[in-house]
Scaffold this active site. Structure first.
Site, PDB file in Angstrom:
ATOM      1  N   HIS A   1      44.308  51.686  37.527  1.00 36.83           N
ATOM      2  CA  HIS A   1      42.982  51.481  36.896  1.00 36.83           C
ATOM      3  C   HIS A   1      42.030  52.639  37.225  1.00 36.83           C
ATOM      4  O   HIS A   1      40.851  52.424  37.527  1.00 36.83           O
ATOM      5  CB  HIS A   1      42.343  50.167  37.348  1.00 36.83           C
ATOM      6  CG  HIS A   1      43.073  48.939  36.901  1.00 36.83           C
ATOM      7  ND1 HIS A   1      42.725  48.218  35.792  1.00 36.83           N
ATOM      8  CD2 HIS A   1      44.147  48.311  37.433  1.00 36.83           C
ATOM      9  CE1 HIS A   1      43.542  47.186  35.657  1.00 36.83           C
ATOM     10  NE2 HIS A   1      44.417  47.222  36.636  1.00 36.83           N
TER      11      HIS A   1
ATOM     12  N   ASN B   1      41.628  40.955  33.874  1.00 42.81           N
ATOM     13  CA  ASN B   1      42.125  41.805  32.804  1.00 42.81           C
ATOM     14  C   ASN B   1      41.657  41.259  31.465  1.00 42.81           C
ATOM     15  O   ASN B   1      41.065  40.185  31.402  1.00 42.81           O
ATOM     16  CB  ASN B   1      43.662  41.834  32.823  1.00 42.81           C
ATOM     17  CG  ASN B   1      44.225  42.822  33.844  1.00 42.81           C
ATOM     18  OD1 ASN B   1      43.565  43.786  34.226  1.00 42.81           O
ATOM     19  ND2 ASN B   1      45.439  42.586  34.279  1.00 42.81           N
TER      20      ASN B   1
HETATM   21  C1  HEM Z   1      50.070  41.978  43.642  1.00 43.90           C
HETATM   22  C2  HEM Z   1      49.493  42.429  42.552  1.00 43.90           C
HETATM   23  C3  HEM Z   1      48.438  43.483  42.528  1.00 43.90           C
HETATM   24  C4  HEM Z   1      48.126  44.451  43.435  1.00 43.90           C
HETATM   25  C5  HEM Z   1      48.798  44.719  44.778  1.00 43.90           C
HETATM   26  C6  HEM Z   1      47.023  45.206  42.909  1.00 43.90           C
HETATM   27  C7  HEM Z   1      46.428  46.289  43.525  1.00 43.90           C
HETATM   28  C8  HEM Z   1      45.395  47.030  43.017  1.00 43.90           C
HETATM   29  C9  HEM Z   1      44.801  48.170  43.650  1.00 43.90           C
HETATM   30  C10 HEM Z   1      45.242  48.744  44.992  1.00 43.90           C
HETATM   31  C11 HEM Z   1      43.807  48.605  42.863  1.00 43.90           C
HETATM   32  C12 HEM Z   1      42.916  49.816  43.108  1.00 43.90           C
HETATM   33  C13 HEM Z   1      41.648  49.384  43.785  1.00 43.90           C
HETATM   34  C14 HEM Z   1      40.713  50.519  44.105  1.00 43.90           C
HETATM   35  O1  HEM Z   1      41.183  51.568  44.551  1.00 43.90           O
HETATM   36  O2  HEM Z   1      39.478  50.345  43.921  1.00 43.90           O
HETATM   37  C15 HEM Z   1      43.748  47.739  41.732  1.00 43.90           C
HETATM   38  C16 HEM Z   1      42.822  47.824  40.727  1.00 43.90           C
HETATM   39  C17 HEM Z   1      42.644  46.848  39.787  1.00 43.90           C
HETATM   40  N1  HEM Z   1      43.449  45.752  39.548  1.00 43.90           N
HETATM   41 FE1  HEM Z   1      45.035  45.216  40.618  1.00 43.90          FE
HETATM   42  N2  HEM Z   1      46.672  44.687  41.690  1.00 43.90           N
HETATM   43  C18 HEM Z   1      47.506  43.630  41.426  1.00 43.90           C
HETATM   44  C19 HEM Z   1      47.478  42.822  40.312  1.00 43.90           C
HETATM   45  C20 HEM Z   1      46.440  42.770  39.433  1.00 43.90           C
HETATM   46  C21 HEM Z   1      46.221  41.723  38.468  1.00 43.90           C
HETATM   47  C22 HEM Z   1      47.127  40.526  38.281  1.00 43.90           C
HETATM   48  C23 HEM Z   1      45.064  42.005  37.826  1.00 43.90           C
HETATM   49  C24 HEM Z   1      44.344  41.256  36.755  1.00 43.90           C
HETATM   50  C25 HEM Z   1      44.446  39.968  36.579  1.00 43.90           C
HETATM   51  C26 HEM Z   1      44.556  43.247  38.373  1.00 43.90           C
HETATM   52  C27 HEM Z   1      43.396  43.863  37.980  1.00 43.90           C
HETATM   53  C28 HEM Z   1      42.912  45.027  38.533  1.00 43.90           C
HETATM   54  C29 HEM Z   1      41.710  45.678  38.068  1.00 43.90           C
HETATM   55  C30 HEM Z   1      40.799  45.218  36.957  1.00 43.90           C
HETATM   56  C31 HEM Z   1      41.549  46.815  38.852  1.00 43.90           C
HETATM   57  C32 HEM Z   1      40.422  47.827  38.756  1.00 43.90           C
HETATM   58  C33 HEM Z   1      39.281  47.386  39.635  1.00 43.90           C
HETATM   59  C34 HEM Z   1      38.082  48.269  39.393  1.00 43.90           C
HETATM   60  O3  HEM Z   1      37.528  48.193  38.285  1.00 43.90           O
HETATM   61  O4  HEM Z   1      37.724  49.022  40.284  1.00 43.90           O
HETATM   62  N3  HEM Z   1      45.417  43.681  39.346  1.00 43.90           N
HETATM   63  N4  HEM Z   1      44.742  46.790  41.828  1.00 43.90           N
END
Ligand code: HEM
EC number: 1.11.1.6
Length: 496
Positions: free
Chosen positions: A53, A126
């Site tokens: 993202h 999402n």
């Molecule tokens: C075990 C599953 C998941 C892991 C380990 C994971 C991990 C991460 C990590 C490490 C980031 C980067 C955060 C940052 O550096 O600021 C991220 C961003 C993000 N993830 Fe996940 N994620 C997972 C599943 C999901 C799911 C299921 C969704 C949605 C339902 C999701 C939505 C997002 C969104 C929207 C961002 C961006 C946040 C922002 O706008 O700064 N992720 N994710």
């Protein structure tokens, strides 16, 4: 009169164009610390981009509570109809890097930070109600397939479909991704979902399982592959431009917040695991309950400060809102704050984008960039428990009610069963229009065109389990498509 330019230490600077030298032709004197400071700052302008993202767009706005849900939650935010709360949004693509084009086919992130009076509540969702996998072990591998191949340094359709074929539970989300919803026109024209099952608990200590939905009040609009290609040819920043124009013209995008609610205990009677992130709860059984309206009306003054520095985490909940046993959610509770400490530093919560509007009173101490004062309000109270009456204390009244859980810790395998194909089948046969299905076939066939025959066959076998028409539709589209494009995978496969 214009303001005086200063160093970062506040001293006025005499020039911003002529360096200090020994003679008219140089050399430079090391004592020109203003120049050194300028160059040094430039070298430190970047922080690591988000591992996923990375490309995002953000606005500030307001949530207004329009309906009473106090029977489900004791959250202060929802205590009264008419309550309002400042919100910071960040929408994003998943796979592309910081400079990627906006109009790519991808899932879109939908992050909201609610600065409530009892602390920050983050919704890190999402634009789809479900996800590709349901066990966190699979998340890093999944993301790897969406990113660049280690040798070609290009995206690899072979890796994507190889992975999905090995994880048939992904077909629900892949179907959405390859459908018309795969390239939203911009964030203002898509819904948002918390996706996971969360929980709410009320003043009486009763818990309900909850799913969050943000229903877009603008028409849902998407690009076809052809339209997106054209847009990307013209601009890589179409989402940013659209949001900028909408807000500048006073056309503030809005969403209505709804919840679906299941009483604690009912999960045992549910026909499938209600904490399985690859499935939705049928709206007929769990209707949408209206809660509030979200309006995003302000472009942040500084993009980097408010959007790049925004640190969203599913671990940020407030009293009255809680987690669920969903093991993907549980893993995310760890992962995000860990990512923020790495990406932004120990005190990331004190940055303007993340600083709560609620009073902060913790006993965490020093570390890099500690730019807040004593947070306990009493300099003697730097440990707890302590003898000082004015020192912060935990408040047992915000203790979450006990959660009943299955007792045996074990690696419960979640095998793929026919249940996993029921919802994608309904989506394929009952929700999509004839034209929508045709475009789905074409989009998917196009996306997998560069894949090897064996990966294609394994993926058709997954589609067959959804519906034979689906497998045939994609196969026919693939066979009638133009010759295979040359892909970075081709030489690698040949070399192996
Ligand atoms: C075990 C599953 C998941 C892991 C380990 C994971 C991990 C991460 C990590 C490490 C980031 C980067 C955060 C940052 O550096 O600021 C991220 C961003 C993000 N993830 Fe996940 N994620 C997972 C599943 C999901 C799911 C299921 C969704 C949605 C339902 C999701 C939505 C997002 C969104 C929207 C961002 C961006 C946040 C922002 O706008 O700064 N992720 N994710």
């Amino acid at each position: 009169m214009s303001k005086r330019q200063t160093t970062s230490a506040g001293a006025p600077v005499p020039t911003n164009e002529t360096s200090r030298t020994a003679g008219p032709r140089g050399p430079l004197l090391l004592e020109d610390y203003q120049l050194i400071e300028k160059l040094a700052h430039q070298n430190r302008e970047r922080i690591p981009e988000r591992a996923v993202h990375a490309k995002g767009w953000g606005l500030q706005g307001t949530l207004t509570v329009t309906h009473d849900i106090t029977k489900y939650t004791r959250a202060a935010l929802f205590s009264k109809v008419g309550n309002t709360c400042d919100v910071l949004s960040r929408w994003s693509t998943v796979a592309g890097e910081l400079g990627a084009a906006d109009a790519e086919r991808d899932v879109r992130g939908f992050s909201l930070k609610f600065y409530t009076e009892e602390g920050n509540w983050d919704m890190v969702g999402n634009n789809t109600p479900i996800f590709f996998v349901r066990d966190a072990y699979k998340f890093p591998d999944f993301i790897r397939t969406q990113k660049r191949h280690p040798k070609t340094n290009m995206r690899s359709p072979e890796a994507m479909f190889d992975f999905w074929a090995g994880q048939p539970e992904s077909v629900h989300q892949v179907t959405i991704l390859m459908s018309d919803r795969g390239i939203p026109k911009n964030p203002a024209h898509m819904h948002g979902y918390g996706s996971h099952t969360f929980s709410m608990w009320n003043d009486a200590g009763e818990r309900h399982w909850v799913k969050f939905h943000f229903r877009c009040q603008q028409p849902i609009e998407n690009y076809t592959n052809e339209e997106a290609k054209k847009i990307i040819g013209e601009t890589r920043e179409s989402f940013q431009e659209d949001l900028w124009n909408m807000v500048s013209e006073g056309k503030y995008p809005k969403w209505k917040l709804f919840i679906q609610v299941m009483k604690e205990g009912e999960e045992d009677k549910f026909p499938f695991n209600p904490f399985d992130l690859t499935k939705v709860w049928p709206h007929a059984d769990y209707p949408l309950i209206e809660v509030g309206e979200l309006e995003m009306h302000t472009i942040p003054e500084n993009y980097f400060q408010m959007v790049e520095n925004a640190a969203y985490s599913p671990s940020n909940v407030v009293p009255g809102i809680g987690f669920s046993p969903d093991k993907m959610l549980q893993a995310r509770i760890f992962s995000y704050a860990d990512a923020h400490r790495y990406r932004l530093g120990t005190h990331y919560e004190a940055l303007p984008a993340n600083a709560p509007k609620a009073p902060v009173a913790h006993y965490h101490k020093d570390g890099a960039m500690r730019f807040f004062r004593n947070d306990t309000g009493n300099f003697n109270a730097y440990y707890e428990p302590n003898q000082y009456e004015d020192a912060p204390r935990p408040d047992p009244s915000v203790m979450e009610p006990p959660m009943r859980i299955d007792a045996e810790a074990y690696r419960h395998p979640q095998e793929v069963t026919d249940d996993d194909f029921v919802q994608p089948r309904a989506l394929y046969k009952e929700v999509l229009s004839d034209e929508g299905r045709t475009r789905l076939h074409q989009n998917m066939a196009g996306a997998m065109a560069p894949c090897s025959d064996s990966v294609k066959e394994r993926w058709y076998a997954v589609l067959e389990r959804v519906h034979p028409d689906y497998a045939k539709g994609v196969r026919d589209a693939a066979e009638s498509a133009p010759a295979l494009p040359v892909t970075p995978d081709t030489p690698i496969k040949a070399a192996e």
